[in-house]
Scaffold this active site. Structure first.
Site, short mmCIF file in Angstrom:
data_model
loop_
_atom_site.label_atom_id
_atom_site.label_comp_id
_atom_site.label_asym_id
_atom_site.label_seq_id
_atom_site.Cartn_x
_atom_site.Cartn_y
_atom_site.Cartn_z
N VAL A 1 -9.84 -5.27 0.04
CA VAL A 1 -9.01 -5.34 -0.59
C VAL A 1 -9.66 -5.04 -2.18
CG1 VAL A 1 -7.32 -6.89 -2.01
CG2 VAL A 1 -7.77 -7.25 0.35
N LYS B 1 -3.14 -5.44 2.16
CA LYS B 1 -4.11 -6.25 1.28
C LYS B 1 -3.44 -7.46 0.70
CE LYS B 1 -5.85 -1.74 -0.17
NZ LYS B 1 -5.58 -0.68 -1.40
#
Length: 423
Positions: free
Chosen positions: A129, A202
């Protein structure tokens, strides 16, 4: 000497090798061990490899898995398979694993973290992420004393670049997309980006950690930016706002909301000024208040930065404390209809008496209050009407749209976009 094996030598894998070679002296001083890349798994091909790596190349995963000297396996292949299988085998073998794979972690992270705990090894995924932006470790450690109730961010550089071009360079969506592809910011098939799927994966990872409950991508309400037009960008500007693809996770009274969707943000919102390929993530906790993480969310070296930092952490903790991520709560994930927000709506309507009253009636019947209504120029007998609502349950807004659709001969719904806060 800490010996590692790397799975994959694409963009991120190459960046990882280059960063270790460049900064190994600094790394050694910080973790008291030097990192030695012993083996690198690649697909069999005729691709020319750097001379310095030729004795490290292998085409068999088992060469890395069965090597007793390799304590950390780094997965930078991408995709769900065979990466998932390799990670699972590595953990079961008692190897620490570092990965940048958002698809694997978002879908299977809970299972893999349980294996890591059982085998007393680390599974680290900072690079999954935000590229080079540190966010996973801060959530696990620096902000661990907080009850986190909100995560909100721009998590995809491709869509942010496109929307920035539409806003600042007056380009339409198709033109901005082609430019992003030409610049290497968008894939030839940009579906995962422009449809919001990449950001949804994410957000699932961030929400699982922030709210200590299991969230998978399928639970994230997801809309892309492909319906946003330059007209919407212009009208947003007139409203004192900009349009961004925003990932939103909120916790409230035993439930959480997770959504990736285009959003109108007031220009003074911290995320409104995040431009180009940059990413930003805001976190709000009960003690710390709002904090923001900003930087390059993708790219060879930014992502390698996160990967190598995780390698260092795995080496540092290989014989000590393990860094686990627990999902000990089972909070309800709200359906889209249960969420509440304001909305921007752009309509194309026949310019004749009674049309506006029908539109107003559809909103009134569904207990929706309007904060702004204005009509734009009429072209060939068709006017554009822009409506902004106050906060309303999404299910009520959907019912109002269904009612408006009944008048399709005189009204067309062009765009509907969420509004964060009040305009």
């Amino acid at each position: 000497m800490a010996q590692i094996g790397i799975l994959g030598l694409g963009t991120v894998g190459t960046g990882t090798v280059e960063l270790i070679e460049k900064n190994n002296d600094i790394i050694e001083k910080r973790i008291k061990e030097r990192i030695d890349i012993k083996k690198i798994l690649v697909r069999q091909s005729n691709k020319e490899r750097p001379i310095a790596l030729k004795d490290k190349i292998t085409y068999s995963f088992d060469d890395i898995l069965d090597d007793k000297d390799i304590s950390v396996i780094v997965e930078v292949m991408g995709g769900e398979e065979p990466a998932l299988t390799y990670i699972r085998k590595a953990l079961n073998k008692g190897k620490h694993v570092v990965t940048a794979n958002k698809e694997v972690i978002s879908k299977h992270g809970n299972e893999l973290l349980k294996i890591a705990a059982e085998k007393n090894v680390n599974l680290l995924f900072e690079a999954s992420v935000g590229g080079g932006i540190p966010i996973i470790m801060p959530l696990k450690q620096c902000l661990a004393a907080n009850d986190i109730f909100k995560v909100m961010g721009i998590l995809n550089g491709t869509t942010n670049y496109i929307l920035t071009q539409m806003t600042e360079q007056n380009k339409d969506f198709d033109e901005a997309l082609k430019e992003a592809q030409a610049a290497g910011y968008a894939e030839s098939d940009p579906t995962n980006d422009i449809k919001g799927f990449d950001a949804a994966r994410k957000l699932a990872i961030l929400s699982s950690i922030a709210f200590n409950t299991r969230v998978i991508p399928e639970q994230v309400y997801t809309e892309g930016i492909d319906t946003v037009t330059h007209s919407d960008v212009i009208y947003a500007d007139e409203l004192g706002a900009v349009i961004k693809l925003v990932a939103i996770g909120k916790k409230n009274e035993g439930s959480i909301e997770v959504a990736v969707t285009p959003v109108l943000l007031k220009k003074d919102h911290p995320l409104a000024s995040v431009s180009g390929t940059f990413n930003a993530i805001m976190v709000e906790g009960d003690a710390v208040g709002p904090v923001m993480f900003y930087g390059l969310g993708a790219g060879k070296m930014p992502t390698a930065s996160a990967v190598v930092s995780d390698i260092m952490e795995a080496v540092r903790n290989k014989n000590g404390n393990k860094i686990y991520c627990t999902c000990y709560d089972s909070l309800k994930v709200l359906t889209p209809g249960e969420t509440v927000s304001g909305f921007y709506l752009r309509l194309k309507a026949v310019d004749k008496p009674g049309v506006l009253s029908k539109i107003a009636g559809a909103f009134g019947e569904n207990q929706i209050s309007l904060s702004k209504v204005f009509q734009k120029n009429t072209i060939n007998g068709t006017a554009e009407i822009v409506v902004v609502t106050y906060s309303v349950p999404f299910k009520n807004f959907q019912k109002a749209l269904a009612e408006i659709n009944k008048y399709e001969q005189i009204v067309e719904i062009a765009t509907a976009i969420r509004v964060e806060g009040e305009l």
